[in-house]
Enzyme design. Sequence first.
Site, PDB file in Angstrom:
ATOM      1  N   ASP A   1      11.499 -19.339 -12.369  1.00  0.00           N
ATOM      2  CA  ASP A   1      12.243 -18.979 -11.170  1.00  0.00           C
ATOM      3  C   ASP A   1      12.311 -17.463 -11.124  1.00  0.00           C
ATOM      4  O   ASP A   1      12.838 -16.831 -12.054  1.00  0.00           O
ATOM      5  CB  ASP A   1      13.649 -19.578 -11.232  1.00  0.00           C
ATOM      6  CG  ASP A   1      14.433 -19.359  -9.943  1.00  0.00           C
ATOM      7  OD1 ASP A   1      14.048 -18.490  -9.136  1.00  0.00           O
ATOM      8  OD2 ASP A   1      15.437 -20.066  -9.740  1.00  0.00           O
TER       9      ASP A   1
ATOM     10  N   ASN B   1       4.162 -11.835  -4.810  1.00  0.00           N
ATOM     11  CA  ASN B   1       4.081 -12.668  -3.606  1.00  0.00           C
ATOM     12  C   ASN B   1       5.304 -13.558  -3.405  1.00  0.00           C
ATOM     13  O   ASN B   1       5.650 -13.882  -2.266  1.00  0.00           O
ATOM     14  CB  ASN B   1       2.818 -13.539  -3.686  1.00  0.00           C
ATOM     15  CG  ASN B   1       2.782 -14.587  -2.600  1.00  0.00           C
ATOM     16  OD1 ASN B   1       2.591 -14.290  -1.423  1.00  0.00           O
ATOM     17  ND2 ASN B   1       2.966 -15.848  -2.982  1.00  0.00           N
TER      18      ASN B   1
ATOM     19  N   TYR C   1      16.694 -11.138   5.170  1.00  0.00           N
ATOM     20  CA  TYR C   1      15.294 -11.315   4.773  1.00  0.00           C
ATOM     21  C   TYR C   1      14.514 -10.052   5.098  1.00  0.00           C
ATOM     22  O   TYR C   1      13.817  -9.490   4.237  1.00  0.00           O
ATOM     23  CB  TYR C   1      14.695 -12.522   5.486  1.00  0.00           C
ATOM     24  CG  TYR C   1      13.219 -12.710   5.250  1.00  0.00           C
ATOM     25  CD1 TYR C   1      12.730 -13.001   3.980  1.00  0.00           C
ATOM     26  CD2 TYR C   1      12.304 -12.608   6.302  1.00  0.00           C
ATOM     27  CE1 TYR C   1      11.374 -13.177   3.751  1.00  0.00           C
ATOM     28  CE2 TYR C   1      10.947 -12.787   6.083  1.00  0.00           C
ATOM     29  CZ  TYR C   1      10.479 -13.064   4.812  1.00  0.00           C
ATOM     30  OH  TYR C   1       9.134 -13.239   4.603  1.00  0.00           O
ATOM     31  N   GLY C   2      14.649  -9.564   6.345  1.00  0.00           N
ATOM     32  CA  GLY C   2      13.956  -8.345   6.733  1.00  0.00           C
ATOM     33  C   GLY C   2      14.405  -7.144   5.924  1.00  0.00           C
ATOM     34  O   GLY C   2      13.596  -6.307   5.520  1.00  0.00           O
ATOM     35  N   ALA C   3      15.715  -7.056   5.644  1.00  0.00           N
ATOM     36  CA  ALA C   3      16.237  -5.910   4.906  1.00  0.00           C
ATOM     37  C   ALA C   3      15.716  -5.878   3.475  1.00  0.00           C
ATOM     38  O   ALA C   3      15.343  -4.818   2.957  1.00  0.00           O
ATOM     39  CB  ALA C   3      17.765  -5.952   4.904  1.00  0.00           C
TER      40      ALA C   3
ATOM     41  N   LYS D   1      12.962  -7.287   2.315  1.00  0.00           N
ATOM     42  CA  LYS D   1      11.527  -7.012   2.312  1.00  0.00           C
ATOM     43  C   LYS D   1      11.239  -5.560   2.688  1.00  0.00           C
ATOM     44  O   LYS D   1      10.274  -4.962   2.201  1.00  0.00           O
ATOM     45  CB  LYS D   1      10.816  -7.967   3.267  1.00  0.00           C
ATOM     46  CG  LYS D   1      10.695  -9.398   2.749  1.00  0.00           C
ATOM     47  CD  LYS D   1       9.815  -9.477   1.513  1.00  0.00           C
ATOM     48  CE  LYS D   1       9.447 -10.909   1.162  1.00  0.00           C
ATOM     49  NZ  LYS D   1       8.522 -10.993   0.006  1.00  0.00           N
TER      50      LYS D   1
END
Length: 262
Positions: A70, A97, A161-163, A165
């Site tokens: 994990d 990834n 999620y955007g922050a 990444k």
Amino acid sequence: MTDTSIGTSSGENSWHGKVAIVTGGSSGIGKATALALVQNGANVLITGRDGAKLAEVAEISDAIETVTADSADPNSAARIVDAATGRWGRLDLIVNNAGAGHPLPSGDYDAEAIAKMAAINITAPSLLVKAGQAALRDSKGAIVNIGTAVSRNAIPMLAHYGATKTALESLTRAWAMEFAPDHIRVNAIAPGPVKSNALTGMMGLPSEMAQQVEAQEAAQIPLGRRGTPDDIVPWILRLGSPDNAWLTGQVLTIDGGWSLRT
């Protein structure tokens, strides 16, 4: 299948005998990347939480090894690198990834959910890079981080999620500067909507809703379709290849023009 072979000026395959780690390698872009690297002569260690799925991929080639882990577990990084270097004696490429994200409207903000996204999208790549740095220094290797084109726009309910990444993109540039004296190159790819199980898997959407989102996204893409792993994988190999020895600190958006929409 897309031709992902990367030639050199001498005509030899630049991946022959090289060793790569691909996190989240049991499906989607990760699996396709691992198979492309093996096809080009590399040995690949893939990671993921589902040992059965990892085993299915490993059955395809003797050049694939697996570690069930994990990414949110901070103790997994050293174990992953040790497995690769112990098996093949070197490390040439890390592909970060594995990712985490799901729709999270502001009314449902939850500390545990946000922390998990940060753990997988920021902390896990950082610890894997730390664990692999010495081996990558020896091979003058490379790191390819997988971000998202979501970071190019404001997407409702995908703020964290955007922050996280976007943070990975910032790490990409910082690592490129920090590791340049050791000739370790660091680049990233920001894929747009790609056909995979991410919507029903990582994002946790019901199948019917996922189909609606897929149709909506396809309609928004100027080139008229969602991407496939074959649209992304050749660029991962190119960014990771020693043939591109003067390319570092770059984030390449591959999204069919999706992030250009207004």
